[in-house]
Structures are given as structure tokens and as C-alpha cells.
Design an enzyme around this catalytic site. Sequence first.
Site, short mmCIF file in Angstrom:
data_model
loop_
_atom_site.label_atom_id
_atom_site.label_comp_id
_atom_site.label_asym_id
_atom_site.label_seq_id
_atom_site.Cartn_x
_atom_site.Cartn_y
_atom_site.Cartn_z
N ARG A 9 0.79 -1.22 0.00
CA ARG A 9 0.00 0.00 0.00
C ARG A 9 0.83 1.28 0.00
O ARG A 9 1.79 1.44 0.75
CB ARG A 9 -0.96 -0.01 1.19
N ARG A 18 1.36 -4.09 3.42
CA ARG A 18 2.40 -3.35 4.14
C ARG A 18 2.83 -2.15 3.30
O ARG A 18 2.83 -2.20 2.07
CB ARG A 18 3.61 -4.25 4.41
N HIS A 19 3.22 -1.06 3.99
CA HIS A 19 3.87 0.06 3.31
C HIS A 19 5.30 -0.37 2.98
O HIS A 19 6.21 -0.25 3.79
CB HIS A 19 3.92 1.29 4.23
N VAL A 20 5.50 -0.88 1.79
CA VAL A 20 6.84 -1.35 1.41
C VAL A 20 6.99 -1.21 -0.10
O VAL A 20 6.03 -1.40 -0.86
CB VAL A 20 7.07 -2.81 1.85
#
Length: 335
Positions: free
Chosen positions: A79, A137-139
Site C-alpha cells: 500500500r 504493508r507500506h513497502v
Amino acid sequence: MKTRTGMNVYIQRCFIACICLCVLGMTIWYTGIRVYSVQLGQSLVDNTHFEKSGNMYTDKKRKIRVENGEDAQLVVYNRVPKCGSRSMQMLLSMNSKNNNFTFVSSKLYGEKVLTEDKQAKLVNEISRIPRPAIYDRHVHFLNFTKFGLTKPIYINLIRDPFSRAISGYYYVRFGDIYNNYTADEHYINNTKAKYMTFDECVLQDRVACSTETLFSKGMIPFFCGQEPHCREPSTRALYDAMRNVISEYLFVGILEEFDTSLKMLERLLPRFFKGSSTKINSSKKLTTAKSKMHADRKPPSEEVVQIVKNRLALEYQFYEFIKVRFNAQKEELEV
């Protein structure tokens, strides 16, 4: 004397001609860069089609079949911050119970760029999640095949780059109401920096609003990947992000068309998103978290809007590219 004068005139004309050619060349190059995203996006209309057979949609270019979730066993939603991810997380949590799949949402928010060892560890952890599953996940984009693993289905959401930039600017300073997040540690005891308006940041050429910072914290790195060049403003990073979207992402939605994005996901990944468009309109929980508004916060000036949009030129090329792809998919899916 006449010969020397004639020679000087000739040199001057040659010099002027060279300048004109340089200007023309730069104009052609710049125009080419601006239209590249639209041309590349438009090529998807011809090269990527979703073929309907019952409840199945087959992307003939990527050979991905999605039929009632039976083939879609692992979805990764890496995300992008400030692009509706909070609403998506709440929706997926509800869907996991109703649609019977595993939903793993990472609580790690700051570590988007990983060492190779950490990349290997994470992709192996994701690959071991009980199927069917969605991991978020923010990745930045992770290449599973690099580590000898089967690639998952990637999805994501993006939004207008300027709207995202100003939203993110105030979020790190004032947080949001939803989780009582106050501010990044840097701003807790730094009142001057915390209460600096977006206009002041831009017009004073602060690092937080520079082209480099806006890019490194922008959307392109989430699709480009883990390589260092992905965090530096360049057409190389832009093109790598575009290529990854074409080859790795089943779907990239647009926040400005959130309801339509959900309807498309219901068609593409019914196992995970069945009933989403109904839930988003009926559940009070599924509302986008609003940033805490400071009394002195003012809308940006037109001058600042233009300055920042220029600094976000690469982001806007990517955004236009995604819109072309999005509209092509929407037409194919008859949503």
C-alpha cells in the site's frame, strides 16, 4: 575587410542556428517524455485484455486466471501511504471474515526500503502465509522471483500526486483522528517546523518540499522497487515503475474513483473482494480518516500549486499512465 565581416556574420548565423536546434531538440525530448506515459499506457489497450468466461477473467498477456478466488491464492497489497489504504485495510479485515481468507496486515510503517537479507526474509514469510491470503504493508515493490519464489498477485491504489503530497505533509505534523497518531517524532518538540504551512515550506525551498524529497516519498518508488535509483527522480525510475505495473500488477486503482475501483476488484478478485462495494457504502467504519486540522492551515496558493506540480512532474506522468490502464481495464470489465 568584407571577407572578415562576412565571416563574422556567417559565424553568428551558425551560432544562432545551433541554439535554435538545441532548443528544438530539448523541446522534442521534453514533449516525448510527457507523452510517453500516455503512449505506454495506451499500448495496454492493445496488449492486455481481460477475457470473460463465466466468472473468470484471464489477462492474456500475463496469463493470470482469476476464478472465484481458486487460482488467486496470494495477493500482496504494498500500500502507498495517503491513498485510501486505511479504508482498504478495514474493508479487507471485514472481507477476510465474510469471504474466508487470511488477511495479514503489517504493523511496520517506516521501513519501506529493505536490505537484501530482509527482503529475502520477508518474501519467504509472505509465501508461508496460509492460503488464500492477502498481505499488506507500506513497502516498496519486492521481486519474489529474485529469491526463487513464485510471484504473487500485486494490487495497489494511487491518487492525484499534489493532493497526496499536501495530505502527507500535514499528516506527519498533526496525525489523524482515527488512531490518535499525533506526529512524527521530529515534529513533537519542533514547533516551528510543525506549524510551518505547506506554502511556507515550498516558497522557502525547505528540504521537506524539495523535488528530491517529494519523489523519494512519492508513489513511483512503491512500484519501481528496492534499488537505490528508484528513490531518485529520474525517467529510469519512472520507466521501471511502469514496467513493473505492466508485468507484476493485476490492478492499480485510483482513489478519486474508489467505488469504481472496488467494483473492478470484485470482478478481478471475487474471492477476496466479493461484497466490497456494498460494504463501503453501508459501513460507518469504512470512512477515510481525516487529518487533524490546525487552525492556521490554509489552502495552498496557486503559485505553490504550480511550483509543486512542476516538482511532481514524474509523479504526474506515472499517474496519467495508471489512469490510461485503469480506464482500459474498466472498459474491458464493463464496470
